[in-house]
Design a protein around this motif. Structure first.
Motif, PDB file in Angstrom:
ATOM      1  N   ILE A  55       0.854  -1.185   0.000  1.00  0.00           N
ATOM      2  CA  ILE A  55       0.000   0.000   0.000  1.00  0.00           C
ATOM      3  C   ILE A  55       0.893   1.239   0.000  1.00  0.00           C
ATOM      4  N   THR A  57       1.125   5.342  -0.036  1.00  0.00           N
ATOM      5  CA  THR A  57       0.371   6.543   0.299  1.00  0.00           C
ATOM      6  C   THR A  57       1.255   7.769   0.147  1.00  0.00           C
ATOM      7  N   ARG A 139      -4.259  13.428  -0.025  1.00  0.00           N
ATOM      8  CA  ARG A 139      -3.736  12.106   0.334  1.00  0.00           C
ATOM      9  C   ARG A 139      -4.205  11.131  -0.726  1.00  0.00           C
ATOM     10  N   THR A 141      -3.863   7.156  -1.981  1.00  0.00           N
ATOM     11  CA  THR A 141      -3.486   5.820  -1.531  1.00  0.00           C
ATOM     12  C   THR A 141      -3.695   4.834  -2.681  1.00  0.00           C
TER      13      THR A 141
END
Length: 589
Positions: A55, A57, A139, A141
């Motif tokens: 993941i 970000t 943000r 992700t």
């Protein structure tokens, strides 16, 4: 014939565009550069990158994304103000690259949030806009695809830190990776030399003693919009005027520059230089742009070399920049300076083929002088090289290495005999030669039969040997004096005779033979015929020994000392009587 009245307009196939867009990116990490660029354009002071369990970000503190629809519109950019369009050339497909890198993507900014599978986005399914927690900045992700996280991929967990270090090295705002700030040694700072193509800064060519103490390299890193575009080779200023020969093509933004502390950095002007989309890893009209850059850099470094010569002592300037002056076409700066010691050599003793190990550099740089030098001597020529070598060793005449690279106005040009240039004319009379003449010699003798051992047929030589007290060597250039040597062996090309002094050693004779290449490699590359060489040298030694003027007893004594010295201990205390008949038979009793 039917007349068509319906108008035709340009159209775009949504499905076709999306289907082919994935194949337009040459790097599977292009999306990272685009996301970082978007944060910078949004006025962010830093970007925090977190990467855990696939993941990824990215969090920035910019002004955020005003219209979420713009992100999902191919070819439309949020940065529509005229200044941004002029300096950045945003194209509107950067975010789309991220859609091909992830299975799922979440975007949060200014209180809204979009969370969707990328397959649904690429299938043009409606996206639901929801309330989000991020009120300022952005943000993003991404749940990266398995393919991007394979072992040898840049985004494999073991490689990701290095990848972002490469991206951060010239980026204008801070990048943090998993909480750790990444260094940016190539980032543009205030100051630097202004060129038409941009700003050159960093470890430039030193012009003072204090600057010389710092590490410096002629490597130049080229940066565009905060990312490394390429690296120029060390000898870029000595290359033809097109990009391919002075540009390292495999440099990429995600690869860290080795030893950045020793590099100069050229930050290209965004308004004058444009990158080719979508990857922005090459320039539009690259050959013309790099040719122009090279001209600008050449002028800049030429000026720096002039400053360095004015500020540094002659010794420091030569030690640091003499080779650069030659490579960067600034050889005229050396015209009134001493010759670098490494460029001037002498022969400390004779060697077959003029082997490099026999050359020694002089001690200290050579100040301007009226002394006569030689240059461009080729030791693979059947011209009497042994005579030239013998002359150089006897007179300590200096040979200039790299003479052809010196400027025509250099003080040594008028004092140097360019042997290679003298050999170009068709007339032998114009060639540089050293004539060898026997002094106090006996009549020539021919001790070897037509089918004997000495193999001089390659030169069509007469098989005659002259033993003499000395050999006089006379160059055919009046600026060089004649000299007599009493221990040497030379082949005289003019009279086609082997001249051997009475005091010549076995080494002198074998060196002469080898210098004429009579025993060099054969056509099939086999090694020298050393056995045949020893046989021939022994035959010449016999002739030399018989004509030293010694008594017969001395001749035999000297010969025995040379040939059976390894048996003297075993034969110690013994007495022998040696007789030689008129027919040449030898008896020992």
């Amino acid at each position: 014939m039917t007349t068509m009245t319906q108008p035709i307009t340009l159209d775009v196939s949504r499905n076709g565009t999306i289907r082919t867009l994935a194949d337009q990116f040459t790097s599977n990490t292009t999306f990272l550069k685009e996301l970082l660029q978007n944060a910078r354009r949004a006025g962010a002071s830093k970007v925090e990158v977190n990467y855990v369990d696939g993941i990824l970000t990215l969090i920035d503190d910019g002004h955020g994304i005003t219209d979420p629809q713009v992100l999902f519109c191919i070819g439309k950019s949020e940065w529509q103000d005229m200044d941004m369009m002029a300096t950045e050339n945003p194209f509107g497909i950067g975010f789309a690259a991220a859609l091909f890198a992830a299975d799922r993507i979440t975007v949060e900014s200014n209180g809204w949030c979009i969370d969707a599978h990328t397959a649904d986005i690429l299938d043009f399914k409606p996206l639901m806009l929801k309330s989000g927690d991020v009120q300022s900045g952005s943000r993003i992700t991404l749940a990266l695809t398995d393919a991007l996280r394979e072992e040898h991929q840049p985004l494999h967990p073991d490689n990701a830190a290095e990848l972002f270090m490469g991206l951060a090295q010239a980026f204008p705002i801070d990048i943090l990776f998993n909480g750790d700030p990444l260094p940016a040694p190539l980032r543009q700072v205030a100051g630097g030399a202004i060129l038409e193509s941009g700003v050159l800064q960093g470890k430039l060519l030193a012009t003072t003693e204090s600057e010389l103490a710092q590490p410096w390299s002629s490597n130049i890193v080229v940066v565009l919009q905060g990312f490394v575009l390429t690296r120029l080779k060390r000898d870029f200023l000595n290359q033809p005027l097109f990009a391919g020969d002075f540009m390292v093509r495999n440099a990429r933004a995600e690869r860290a520059v080795p030893a950045p502390e020793c590099s100069s950095v050229l930050h290209l002007d965004n308004t004058k230089v444009r990158a080719r989309v979508p990857d922005r890893d090459s320039l539009i009209d690259a050959e013309a742009v790099y040719a122009d850059i090279r001209c600008q850099l050449a002028a800049f470094f030429a000026d720096r070399l002039v400053q360095a010569k004015a500020n540094l002592s002659a010794g420091r300037f030569l030690a640091s920049y003499a080779d650069l002056c030659l490579r960067w076409r600034m050889a005229h700066l050396l015209n009134d300076m001493p010759l670098l010691a490494d460029w001037v050599e002498t022969i400390n003793h004779l060697a077959a083929f003029g082997e490099a190990s026999e050359y020694i550099s002089i001690e200290g740089n050579l100040a301007p002088t009226d002394e006569i030098f030689l240059a461009n001597i080729r030791f693979d020529d059947p011209d009497p090289i042994s005579a030239v070598s013998t002359y150089l060793a006897a007179t300590n005449t200096k040979v200039i290495d790299g003479f052809s690279r010196l400027d025509q106005g250099h003080w040594a040009k008028a004092n140097t005999i360019d042997v290679e240039a003298r050999e170009r004319p068709s007339s032998n009379a114009d060639k540089f030669r050293v004539q060898a003449r026997p002094v106090s010699s006996i009549s020539p003798i021919s001790p070897i039969e037509e089918n004997g051992a000495l193999r001089f047929d390659w030169f069509n030589m007469e098989r005659s040997i002259v033993v003499c007290d000395a050999i006089e060597l006379t160059p055919n250039d009046a600026r060089l004096p004649s000299v007599q040597v009493t221990q040497a062996a030379v082949y005289d090309m003019a009279t086609r005779r082997l001249l051997i002094t009475r005091n010549a050693t076995r080494m002198d004779i074998s060196t002469m033979f080898l210098s004429m290449d009579s025993y060099g490699e054969s056509d099939n590359g086999t090694e020298r015929d050393e056995t045949q060489l020893h046989v021939d040298v022994s035959l010449v030694e016999q002739v030399q020994m018989l004509h030293r003027g010694d008594s017969p007893a001395t001749i035999i004594e000297n010969h025995l000392k040379a040939s059976i010295s390894h048996l003297t201990k075993a034969l110690g205390g013994s007495h022998f009587s040696v007789s030689i008949s008129d027919a040449g038979e030898i008896k020992v009793a």
